[in-house]
Design an enzyme around this catalytic site. Sequence first.
Site, PDB file in Angstrom:
ATOM      1  CG  HIS A 406       2.432   2.265  -5.096  1.00 50.75           C
ATOM      2  ND1 HIS A 406       3.067   2.691  -3.953  1.00 50.75           N
ATOM      3  CD2 HIS A 406       2.970   2.995  -6.121  1.00 50.75           C
ATOM      4  CE1 HIS A 406       3.929   3.629  -4.248  1.00 50.75           C
ATOM      5  NE2 HIS A 406       3.892   3.845  -5.556  1.00 50.75           N
ATOM      6  CG  ASP A 410       5.961   3.362   0.963  1.00 53.44           C
ATOM      7  OD1 ASP A 410       4.779   3.394   0.560  1.00 53.44           O
ATOM      8  OD2 ASP A 410       6.293   3.628   2.141  1.00 53.44           O
TER       9      ASP A 410
END
Length: 434
Positions: A406, A410
Amino acid sequence: MAKFIFNMPDIGEGIAEAEIVAWHVKPGDRIEEDQEFVDMMTDKATVPLESPVTGTVLEVAGEVGDMVAIGSALVVIEVEGEEAADNVAERIEAETPDAEDVMNVPSQDPVVSSEVETPRATETPRTEPEAQPASTAPDTTGLGKKVLATPAVRQRARNLGIDLAEVKPAEDGRVRHADLDAFLAYNAGGGFAPSGKARADEQIRVIGLRKRIAQNMAEAKRNIPHFSYVEECDVTELERLRAQLNDSRGGKAKLTMLPLLIAAICKAVPKFPMINARYDDEAGVVTRYGAVHLGMAAQTGGGLMVPVIRDAQARNLWQLANEIGRLAEAARSGKATSEELSGSTLTITSLGPLGGVATTPVINRPEVAIIGPNRIIERPMFVPDGMGGERIEKRKLMNISISCDHRVVDGHDAASFVQEVKRLIEAPVLLLAD
């Protein structure tokens, strides 16, 4: 006689030490020239080492699981003959001066929990009471009956939760093991039958490939903030295409689902370059790769290995099938090279029919994504009937999971990538189009 010291050679660029994963000789064994005597594991591969001389093994540097630094003594061999002695003496001078100083490598003891205390030497161990002859003492039970049985039979009955008063002896009023067996057979519904046999406890030292897997997985989970996304895909048409291709394959390798999924991934990657990347978190640099060097997680007898399909995007379905088979066999047989086990930019992991409904695979660091197809199941679904309505039809469905880093990927990008893969495998003719 002369002693030859075999020092740990430099077996790879940037390698400072290697782990002993298997000794093929022990002190006292005779060893021949060019005979493999130890397997050493680096971060990249397992490397067998061969003896340059013939002789008798005197000392070895540590136990399985120990680390040996490059250039330090690995084994001491006693060689025979004056000429051999002269040659060995010259080689010893160029290497380590004192074998005994270098060879005293302490072996690593297994880690013992601090909660477990080792008994002191002065303590007297407990002894079990000696077995007594068959007892005639009464067993006071709910039925008030006296039962004759040996201590071993009584202990077994207690372990099974059986009241001996309920067991009917076959002869002379004495309950024997055979009577307990008969009672268990006819009263299994009462919960007396054991659910299984207990295995002996065992301690297994974590070494070699399993140790590398443990370290890599711990590093990945410790350093990477994972997130996972799962999507359901209809693979009915993909399976139909696969069957048609296999029917006309001739002498080519049989296609599994994996080459088709890899083809879909490779076609989707150019639109989502952040998926096919590696993140150097120390330098703060993400490298997005133009070519797809696809890691393929493969289960082996020693643990999970990840051989790499180089330039997967440039291979057709049959070439992918051949390379998958070749790399899987090389990994299982331990013949995969360090080049074949490194350099991946994206990984796919599949458990085949054991794939479950959904998975949350751990990223193969320093990559930023890993894809996990799950098993195919059949379910009724509503599908268009061609006349503006719908009908119920049996379809083949499969979930595709993806885990991403992450920090650099995204959620929207990961979901969009999986949706593109889904579009391709639900309309598989697109996989064959340019």
